[in-house]
Design a protein around this motif. Structure first.
Motif, short mmCIF file in Angstrom:
data_model
loop_
_atom_site.label_atom_id
_atom_site.label_comp_id
_atom_site.label_asym_id
_atom_site.label_seq_id
_atom_site.Cartn_x
_atom_site.Cartn_y
_atom_site.Cartn_z
N LEU A 1 0.81 -1.22 0.00
CA LEU A 1 0.00 0.00 0.00
C LEU A 1 0.85 1.27 0.00
N THR A 2 2.16 1.12 0.05
CA THR A 2 3.06 2.28 -0.08
C THR A 2 3.61 2.41 -1.49
N ARG A 3 3.32 1.42 -2.37
CA ARG A 3 3.90 1.42 -3.71
C ARG A 3 2.90 1.98 -4.73
N PRO A 4 3.41 2.51 -5.86
CA PRO A 4 2.58 3.28 -6.79
C PRO A 4 1.32 2.59 -7.29
N VAL A 5 1.41 1.35 -7.74
CA VAL A 5 0.24 0.69 -8.33
C VAL A 5 -0.64 0.06 -7.27
N THR A 6 -0.05 -0.72 -6.40
CA THR A 6 -0.85 -1.48 -5.43
C THR A 6 -1.45 -0.62 -4.33
N ARG A 7 -0.98 0.61 -4.16
CA ARG A 7 -1.65 1.47 -3.19
C ARG A 7 -3.03 1.89 -3.71
N VAL B 1 1.07 -6.68 -8.18
CA VAL B 1 0.73 -5.74 -9.25
C VAL B 1 -0.15 -6.43 -10.29
N ALA B 2 0.22 -7.65 -10.66
CA ALA B 2 -0.55 -8.40 -11.66
C ALA B 2 -1.99 -8.63 -11.18
N THR B 3 -2.14 -9.04 -9.93
CA THR B 3 -3.49 -9.31 -9.42
C THR B 3 -4.27 -8.01 -9.19
N ALA B 4 -3.57 -6.90 -8.99
CA ALA B 4 -4.26 -5.61 -8.91
C ALA B 4 -4.97 -5.31 -10.22
N GLY B 5 -4.27 -5.57 -11.35
CA GLY B 5 -4.89 -5.36 -12.65
C GLY B 5 -6.09 -6.28 -12.86
N MET B 6 -5.95 -7.52 -12.42
CA MET B 6 -7.06 -8.46 -12.55
C MET B 6 -8.26 -8.01 -11.72
N ALA B 7 -8.00 -7.51 -10.51
CA ALA B 7 -9.08 -7.06 -9.63
C ALA B 7 -9.76 -5.82 -10.21
N TRP B 8 -8.97 -4.93 -10.82
CA TRP B 8 -9.55 -3.73 -11.44
C TRP B 8 -10.53 -4.16 -12.54
N LYS B 9 -10.11 -5.14 -13.34
CA LYS B 9 -11.00 -5.63 -14.40
C LYS B 9 -12.25 -6.28 -13.81
N LEU B 10 -12.09 -7.03 -12.73
CA LEU B 10 -13.23 -7.68 -12.08
C LEU B 10 -14.25 -6.65 -11.62
N LEU B 11 -13.79 -5.62 -10.92
CA LEU B 11 -14.71 -4.61 -10.40
C LEU B 11 -15.32 -3.78 -11.52
N ALA B 12 -14.54 -3.49 -12.55
CA ALA B 12 -15.08 -2.76 -13.69
C ALA B 12 -16.16 -3.57 -14.40
N THR B 13 -15.93 -4.88 -14.52
CA THR B 13 -16.93 -5.75 -15.15
C THR B 13 -18.20 -5.80 -14.32
N LEU B 14 -18.07 -5.82 -13.00
CA LEU B 14 -19.25 -5.80 -12.14
C LEU B 14 -20.03 -4.50 -12.33
N ALA B 15 -19.32 -3.40 -12.53
CA ALA B 15 -20.00 -2.13 -12.76
C ALA B 15 -20.81 -2.19 -14.05
N VAL B 16 -20.26 -2.85 -15.06
CA VAL B 16 -20.99 -3.01 -16.33
C VAL B 16 -22.18 -3.95 -16.14
N GLU B 17 -21.99 -5.03 -15.38
CA GLU B 17 -23.07 -5.99 -15.14
C GLU B 17 -24.27 -5.32 -14.49
N ARG B 18 -24.02 -4.36 -13.59
CA ARG B 18 -25.11 -3.64 -12.93
C ARG B 18 -25.99 -2.93 -13.96
N ARG B 19 -25.37 -2.49 -15.06
CA ARG B 19 -26.10 -1.73 -16.06
C ARG B 19 -26.72 -2.59 -17.14
N LEU B 20 -26.30 -3.84 -17.25
CA LEU B 20 -26.88 -4.71 -18.26
C LEU B 20 -28.26 -5.18 -17.81
#
Length: 312
Positions: free
Chosen positions: A47-53, A184-203
Motif C-alpha cells: 500500500l506504499t507502492r505506486p500501483v498497489t496502493r 501488481v498483476a493481481t491488482a490489474g485483474m481485480a480492477w478488471k473484475l470490479l469494472a466488469t461488475l460495474a458493467v453488469e449492474r447496467r446490463l
C-alpha cells in the motif's frame, strides 16, 4: 475470535446474528476449498507502492458447497468484499436489511463504511462462492460506479462464468507467490473484475422489458419505431420504458437507437467501400445530409472525414 481484518470468525461453537435466528456457522474449512491470504506486512508494504496502493487483493478463495458458512463483522471491514454465488443459496445482512442470494449473483460490501454486515450459506442449499477482498484508493470509485451501496449490495449477473474465471486467475496467481510483481498483476485483474461488475449492474436482466426493448432496437438498426409502439411490444407504459432507458443508459430510447445506428455506420465506413449515402440507407437514414448531420453531431467529424482518419 478475531480475524486478520478484525472479523468475528464464526466457528462451530459461535452463533450467527442472522435475523432468521441463532444458527451455528463457520468461516473456513470446506472440502476442496481454495484460500489465499496475503500476509499483512506485505499488504502494508504494497500500500506504499505506486500501483498497489491504488488497488490490491488481500484475500481470495473459493468455497464449494460451503455448508454452515458464515461471517459477521460488527464494524464492517476495511477491505471491499466481493462474493460471487455460482450455485446454491445464501443471505447477506447489511444496513439493517436482509437480502437473499442465489445462483449467478454478486454481493459487494463496500469497505471502510463502519457498517455492520453478516452473510452466510443457506442451511437447505449451501452456496458455492468465489470471493476476494480488495483494498486501495481506487476501490471506492469502482464500487460507486457499480451502483452498490451498503443498503443495495446485490448485483444480478449475466455472465457469472466470465467473472469466476477472473477470480480463478487471481487465486492461481497468489497461490504461486505474493511477490510485489504478483501483487501488481493481481491488482490489474481485480480492477478488471470490479469494472466488469460495474458493467453488469447496467446490463438488463434476460427477459425484462428493458432487455427485450434493447434487443428489438438492435435487430432494427435499419428501421425506426415510435416510443409508444415499442412500449406496447414489451408490455410497459411509454413513461416507464423511458425511465428504464434513462437509468440504464443515461439517455432516452431514441438516443439509444441512434447510438446503435451510428455504431453500425462506423463499422460500415471502416470495413466496406459503400458510399456515405449507401451507409446512411443501411441504417435507415435515407437523407444523406440528415445522416451526415447526425454523424457529425455524435463524432465531431463528417462520415467522409471519419473514414479518412488513420486508425489502428
Amino acid at each position: 475470535m478475531d480475524g486478520l481484518d478484525g472479523t468475528v470468525i464464526l466457528t462451530r461453537h459461535t452463533l450467527s446474528l442472522s435475523t432468521e435466528g441463532a444458527q451455528v456457522e463457520r468461516a473456513t474449512g470446506f472440502q476442496n476449498q481454495r484460500l489465499v491470504v496475503v500476509p499483512r506486512p506485505l499488504v502494508r508494504d504494497a500500500l506504499t507502492r505506486p500501483v498497489t496502493r491504488r488497488l490490491m487483493v488481500t484475500d481470495a478463495g473459493v468455497f464449494p458447497v460451503a455448508e454452515a458458512h458464515g461471517r459477521h463483522r460488527p464494524s464492517g471491514a476495511e477491505e471491499t468484499i466481493v462474493l460471487l454465488c455460482v450455485a446454491g443459496k445464501g443471505w447477506v445482512e447489511t444496513a439493517g436489511s436482509r437480502f437473499d442470494v442465489g445462483k449467478s449473483t454478486a454481493v459487494v460490501l463496500p469497505g471502510g463504511t463502519g457498517e455492520a454486515h453478516a452473510y452466510g450459506a443457506s442451511s437447505e442449499d449451501p452456496w458455492t462462492i468465489w470471493w476476494c477482498h480488495v483494498f486501495g484508493s481506487d476501490a471506492a470509485e469502482l464500487v460507486e460506479e457499480s451502483g452498490v451501496r451498503p443498503d443495495r449490495p446485490i448485483i444480478p449477473l449475466v455472465a457469472v462464468d466470465r467473472l469466476t474465471a477472473m477470480l480463478d486467475e487471481i487465486i492461481s496467481a497468489l497461490e504461486q507467490d505474493q511477490s510485489p510483481a504478483r501483487l501488481v498483476a493481481t491488482a490489474g485483474m481485480a480492477w478488471k473484475l470490479l469494472a466488469t461488475l460495474a458493467v453488469e449492474r447496467r446490463l438488463p436482466e434476460q427477459g425484462t422489458p428493458l432487455q427485450q426493448a434493447m434487443k428489438f432496437l438492435e435487430e432494427r438498426v435499419d428501421g425506426s419505431i415510435r416510443l409508444p409502439d415499442l412500449a406496447a411490444v414489451v408490455g410497459v407504459s411509454s413513461s416507464q420504458l423511458s425511465k428504464l432507458f434513462r437509468e440504464a443508459t443515461g439517455g432516452g430510447v431514441l438516443a439509444h437507437h441512434t447510438a446503435l445506428k451510428m455504431a453500425r455506420a462506423r463499422l460500415l465506413l471502416d470495413t466496406t467501400e459503400l458510399t456515405v449515402a449507401q451507409v446512411g440507407r443501411e441504417i435507415g437514414l435515407f437523407d444523406q445530409f440528415y445522416f451526415s448531420r447526425q454523424f457529425r453531431r455524435m463524432h465531431g467529424v463528417s462520415p467522409s472525414g471519419y473514414r479518412a482518419e488513420r486508425k489502428g
